[in-house]
Design a protein around this motif. Structure first.
Motif, PDB file in Angstrom:
ATOM      1  N   ARG A  29       0.824  -1.214   0.000  1.00 16.36           N
ATOM      2  CA  ARG A  29       0.000   0.000   0.000  1.00 16.36           C
ATOM      3  C   ARG A  29       0.858   1.264   0.000  1.00 16.36           C
ATOM      4  NH1 ARG A  29      -5.725  -1.164   2.981  1.00 16.36           N
ATOM      5  NH2 ARG A  29      -5.879  -3.375   2.426  1.00 16.36           N
ATOM      6  N   LEU A  30       1.979   1.208   0.687  1.00 17.11           N
ATOM      7  CA  LEU A  30       2.897   2.349   0.654  1.00 17.11           C
ATOM      8  C   LEU A  30       3.453   2.566  -0.747  1.00 17.11           C
ATOM      9  CD1 LEU A  30       4.903   1.807   3.980  1.00 17.11           C
ATOM     10  CD2 LEU A  30       3.227   3.617   3.511  1.00 17.11           C
ATOM     11  N   ALA A  31       3.760   1.454  -1.441  1.00 13.94           N
ATOM     12  CA  ALA A  31       4.280   1.558  -2.811  1.00 13.94           C
ATOM     13  C   ALA A  31       3.245   2.187  -3.729  1.00 13.94           C
ATOM     14  CB  ALA A  31       4.676   0.174  -3.326  1.00 13.94           C
ATOM     15  N   ALA A  32       1.972   1.802  -3.561  1.00 11.89           N
ATOM     16  CA  ALA A  32       0.905   2.391  -4.380  1.00 11.89           C
ATOM     17  C   ALA A  32       0.768   3.880  -4.090  1.00 11.89           C
ATOM     18  CB  ALA A  32      -0.415   1.676  -4.109  1.00 11.89           C
ATOM     19  N   LEU A  33       0.873   4.252  -2.807  1.00  9.00           N
ATOM     20  CA  LEU A  33       0.786   5.670  -2.442  1.00  9.00           C
ATOM     21  C   LEU A  33       1.956   6.452  -3.019  1.00  9.00           C
ATOM     22  CD1 LEU A  33      -0.473   8.005  -0.922  1.00  9.00           C
ATOM     23  CD2 LEU A  33       0.692   7.223   1.155  1.00  9.00           C
ATOM     24  N   GLN A  34       3.139   5.860  -2.999  1.00  6.09           N
ATOM     25  CA  GLN A  34       4.309   6.536  -3.552  1.00  6.09           C
ATOM     26  C   GLN A  34       4.154   6.734  -5.060  1.00  6.09           C
ATOM     27  OE1 GLN A  34       8.079   4.578  -2.802  1.00  6.09           O
ATOM     28  NE2 GLN A  34       9.207   6.463  -3.080  1.00  6.09           N
ATOM     29  N   THR A  35       3.598   5.731  -5.732  1.00  4.44           N
ATOM     30  CA  THR A  35       3.367   5.849  -7.176  1.00  4.44           C
ATOM     31  C   THR A  35       2.398   6.979  -7.478  1.00  4.44           C
ATOM     32  OG1 THR A  35       3.783   3.491  -7.548  1.00  4.44           O
ATOM     33  CG2 THR A  35       2.497   4.644  -9.217  1.00  4.44           C
ATOM     34  N   SER A  36       1.299   7.055  -6.717  1.00 10.19           N
ATOM     35  CA  SER A  36       0.313   8.114  -6.976  1.00 10.19           C
ATOM     36  C   SER A  36       0.861   9.484  -6.586  1.00 10.19           C
ATOM     37  CB  SER A  36      -0.994   7.825  -6.234  1.00 10.19           C
ATOM     38  OG  SER A  36      -0.787   7.722  -4.842  1.00 10.19           O
TER      39      SER A  36
END
Length: 578
Positions: A55-62
């Motif tokens: 979930r952190l990776a997805a947030l970083q991508t966005s």
């Protein structure tokens, strides 16, 4: 024998020592059970940390998507046409507004069309076609075996037949009424009826003989091929390709050269086919496409780009281009530029039908016209794309926050039962959540525009939660429409911008998250080793205890056997006394 049978607990003693041993071992195994519970807890933590990492990776991508170049200057180009709309695009910061474009002339490419009938006749010197086999006729399309019709009569043709065989079959099928002949001076076939109109073909014909030899109905008693029949064999070597003009400007090996637009093209009449030479032209830097028009037996060169641009060819007399009819008698159809007006102004021109800033002067606007008509192109701020990126960030931010809440929460039900999340004791992770909320709420310093924090975009935290929401949709739309450069500065200012700060922090805590998982996995490896050592010790203890009980069982069994023997002896002694 006794030892084997006494493996069953209590057989001799009546004491269930196996159950007793299991109880002892269970008590002795308590340390291992505690270690296994600790390992299970660690594994659950690793699982949750891994999910958090995703979930952190997805947030970083966005978050990174919010600092993409040109996102908050993105423009949307649309056409007024509901059908046949031209394709249009606009670059970042292209001036918004409407542009009326009227195209009065589309751009076309220049074409150099060679003379027709460059192939030699079927028989260049005689009307005799008895030696010409159907399968090898040098015509534009191969003749297929089957049947065709003349005056309602079926004629069967095989690819092994000679052309004269087919002529004879026509005469036989029509009872001598229709005769077929070949004229080498015109390179055409003529069918003549002695009684009236010649009617060719039927719906159930299976051979293309008539079409391949250019024979069609004309309502009279005489039908002649519509054009000369001999054509170039594109797949044969040039020396045997049935060219009507010999190629003489070659050296002893058959090699020659010609030039198109100043680019030399080499060929060899003994090793190259026309198809190979055409491909060589198309693959070269001459900037033209070359093709063979089989219907008219001619070569066509066309510029690869549109506009009023010429095509030049040159070679020594007697070369391949001369044999292909593109040096003398060649027709050049000039290309033309596109002509159009912008907002009813003066006529402008473009060498291409893609009208860009070089022709109309509007930076970043590109319109590809497909018809001579008028369309209105509207350039607007692409609020949908910008809003979509912000909404995705909010979605991923909330995903992280809701997950952190669920795995760190400690709750008590109505009966006083306390339930703790898997990571409730992890203070570091709780700090991550607080830091993310603080960063989302904080303002970005050093900005001079109208946007310095999320609340300026209509975003805020949902009441009573740690999650974001678009509280004022109208405010967000207005900011994206009217102040997109300010929004861009807020999100993508290098180092200090909102997205840059998030990216830096997420990079840091993602690394810490990975380190925590590594430590827990390492601890579990150590626990596995400790558990294995305890299990080995317990197995040894079990073996010692069971060995002692088996020895006891054997001893009691022997005592019972001796007692039985004594009882037997005493019984015998008593009987003898009597």
């Amino acid at each position: 024998m006794a030892s084997t049978s006494l493996q069953v607990a209590g057989l001799a003693s009546g004491f269930d020592w196996k159950a007793f041993t299991d109880q002892i071992m269970e008590l002795e195994r308590a340390p291992a059970a505690r270690l296994e519970a600790e390992k299970s807890s660690n594994s659950q933590k690793v699982t949750q940390l891994s999910t958090l990492g995703t979930r952190l990776a997805a947030l970083q991508t966005s978050a990174n998507a919010l600092k993409a170049d040109g996102l908050f200057g993105k423009r949307l180009a649309t056409s007024s046409s509901t059908t046949g709309a031209w394709s249009a695009s606009a670059a970042t910061d292209t001036a918004t507004g409407t542009y009326k474009i009227a195209v009065s002339q589309l751009a076309t490419a220049a074409r150099l069309t060679g003379t027709s009938d460059i192939g030699a006749a079927l028989n260049p010197s005689s009307n005799d076609v008895s030696g010409l086999t159907i399968a090898t006729l040098p015509i534009g399309q191969a003749i297929t075996a089957g049947t065709f019709s003349v005056n309602g009569n079926k004629i069967t043709v095989a690819t092994t037949d000679s052309l004269q065989d087919v002529f004879d079959a026509i005469g036989t099928a029509t009872g001598g009424d229709v005769t077929a002949s070949y004229d080498y001076t015109t390179d055409k076939i003529t069918l003549t009826s002695g009684s009236g109109e010649v009617v060719l073909g039927a719906a159930n014909d299976t051979s293309n003989f008539l079409r391949a030899l250019k024979l069609g109905n004309n309502g009279t008693g005489t039908v002649t091929s519509s054009a000369a029949l001999g054509g170039v064999k594109t797949s044969a070597y040039l020396s045997s390709a049935n060219l009507g003009t010999a190629i003489t400007a070659v050296d002893g090996t058959g090699a020659g050269t010609f030039a198109i637009n100043g680019v030399d093209i080499a060929y060899n009449v003994n090793t190259d086919t026309l198809s190979a030479v055409l491909k060589r032209i198309n693959d070269s830097t001459a900037g033209v496409s070359a093709s063979y028009d089989a219907a008219n037996d001619r070569l066509v060169l066309a510029n690869a780009t549109t506009g009023d641009l010429g095509i030049s060819v040159s070679e020594t007399a007697g070369g391949l281009l001369g044999a292909l009819g593109v040096t003398s008698g060649t027709t050049l159809t000039r290309g033309q530029n596109a002509e159009f007006t912008l907002n009813e102004g003066t006529t402008l021109s473009s060498a291409s039908n893609t009208l860009d800033s070089s022709s109309h002067g509007i930076a970043g606007l590109s319109v590809t016209a497909t018809a001579e008509e008028t369309q209105t192109i509207t350039i607007a701020t692409d609020t949908a794309t910008m809003r979509g990126k912000i909404e995705k960030f909010v979605e991923d931010f909330n995903s992280v926050q809701s997950f952190l809440d669920s795995v760190t929460r400690v709750s008590t039900d109505s009966k006083g039962k306390v339930t703790a999340g898997v990571l409730s004791s992890n203070r570091e992770i709780q700090d991550w959540g607080r830091s993310l909320r603080s960063m989302a709420f904080a303002s970005v310093s050093g900005l001079t525009g109208s946007v310095s924090r999320l609340t300026d975009l209509g975003l805020d935290f949902k009441s009573g939660t740690n999650e974001l929401e678009i509280e004022d949709s109208a405010a967000l739309t207005a900011a994206l429409t009217n102040s997109s450069s300010d929004v861009g500065a807020f999100f993508n200012t290098e180092t200090t911008g909102f997205a840059a700060k998030f990216d830096t922090f997420l990079e840091k805590i993602t690394e810490q998250n990975t380190q925590q998982q590594t430590r827990l996995n390492s601890t579990n490896t150590s626990l596995d080793e400790q558990i294995a050592a305890i299990e080995r010790r317990l197995e040894q203890q079990r073996a010692i205890i069971e060995s002692g009980f088996i020895a006891m069982e054997n001893a009691q069994s022997m005592l019972k056997q001796q007692q039985s023997a004594l009882d037997g002896m005493m019984s015998s002694f008593s009987s003898a006394k009597k």
